[in-house]
Design a protein around this motif. Sequence first.
Motif, short mmCIF file in Angstrom:
data_model
loop_
_atom_site.label_atom_id
_atom_site.label_comp_id
_atom_site.label_asym_id
_atom_site.label_seq_id
_atom_site.Cartn_x
_atom_site.Cartn_y
_atom_site.Cartn_z
N ALA A 53 0.86 -1.18 0.00
CA ALA A 53 0.00 0.00 0.00
C ALA A 53 0.90 1.23 0.00
O ALA A 53 1.15 1.84 1.03
CB ALA A 53 -0.92 0.00 1.21
N ALA A 58 -3.51 0.57 -2.89
CA ALA A 58 -3.10 -0.82 -2.71
C ALA A 58 -2.85 -1.47 -4.06
O ALA A 58 -3.53 -1.17 -5.05
CB ALA A 58 -4.16 -1.59 -1.94
N LEU A 70 -5.18 -2.11 -7.42
CA LEU A 70 -6.48 -2.35 -6.78
C LEU A 70 -7.19 -1.02 -6.54
O LEU A 70 -7.56 -0.70 -5.41
CB LEU A 70 -6.28 -3.10 -5.46
N ARG A 74 -12.79 -2.83 -2.57
CA ARG A 74 -13.35 -2.82 -1.22
C ARG A 74 -13.41 -4.24 -0.69
O ARG A 74 -13.83 -5.15 -1.40
CB ARG A 74 -14.77 -2.25 -1.23
N CYS A 98 -12.28 -9.17 -2.18
CA CYS A 98 -12.36 -7.75 -2.52
C CYS A 98 -13.10 -7.62 -3.86
O CYS A 98 -12.88 -8.42 -4.76
CB CYS A 98 -10.97 -7.14 -2.65
N SER A 121 -5.17 -1.56 4.48
CA SER A 121 -4.72 -1.18 3.15
C SER A 121 -5.88 -1.11 2.16
O SER A 121 -5.90 -0.25 1.29
CB SER A 121 -3.69 -2.17 2.61
N VAL A 122 -6.81 -2.06 2.27
CA VAL A 122 -7.96 -2.11 1.37
C VAL A 122 -9.18 -1.79 2.20
O VAL A 122 -9.55 -2.54 3.09
CB VAL A 122 -8.10 -3.52 0.74
#
Length: 128
Positions: A53, A58, A70, A74, A98, A121-122
């Motif tokens: 990240a 990310a 990415l 989410r 995700c 990170s996500v």
Amino acid sequence: MIEIVVVGLGAVGAGWLLRHWHRQRLAGAVPGIPCMARVPAGEGRWRAGRLSAEDGAARWVPERGEAVELPGARATGVRVPSVKEGISINPGSRIVTCTYGDGSGIEIAVMPLDVRELLASVPQVDAP
């Protein structure tokens, strides 16, 4: 006599290899979270890589191949691997699913201690 020489050479080779790995580890930590990912989610095969990240965005960097950005991904769920998946990845890991805005997605398998860092990170989907 030949067996003793072969065993001795094997021990020397193993010692050199372990020392080499130890020196690499001391040289500096590799950035990112070690993980395995499957693109698209639910299909294909698991590939090893790292999730990093950097600059707030990310991305998954496989050991071989191009990095997968990415943007807008989410985290929608965390689950344990099935028995079939446990053969390909570590059965003690956790799988984070995700999704992107268009409905496509990626599955990322990490060890339980790294799940919190991955979810930082996500971003997660807001609960309805």
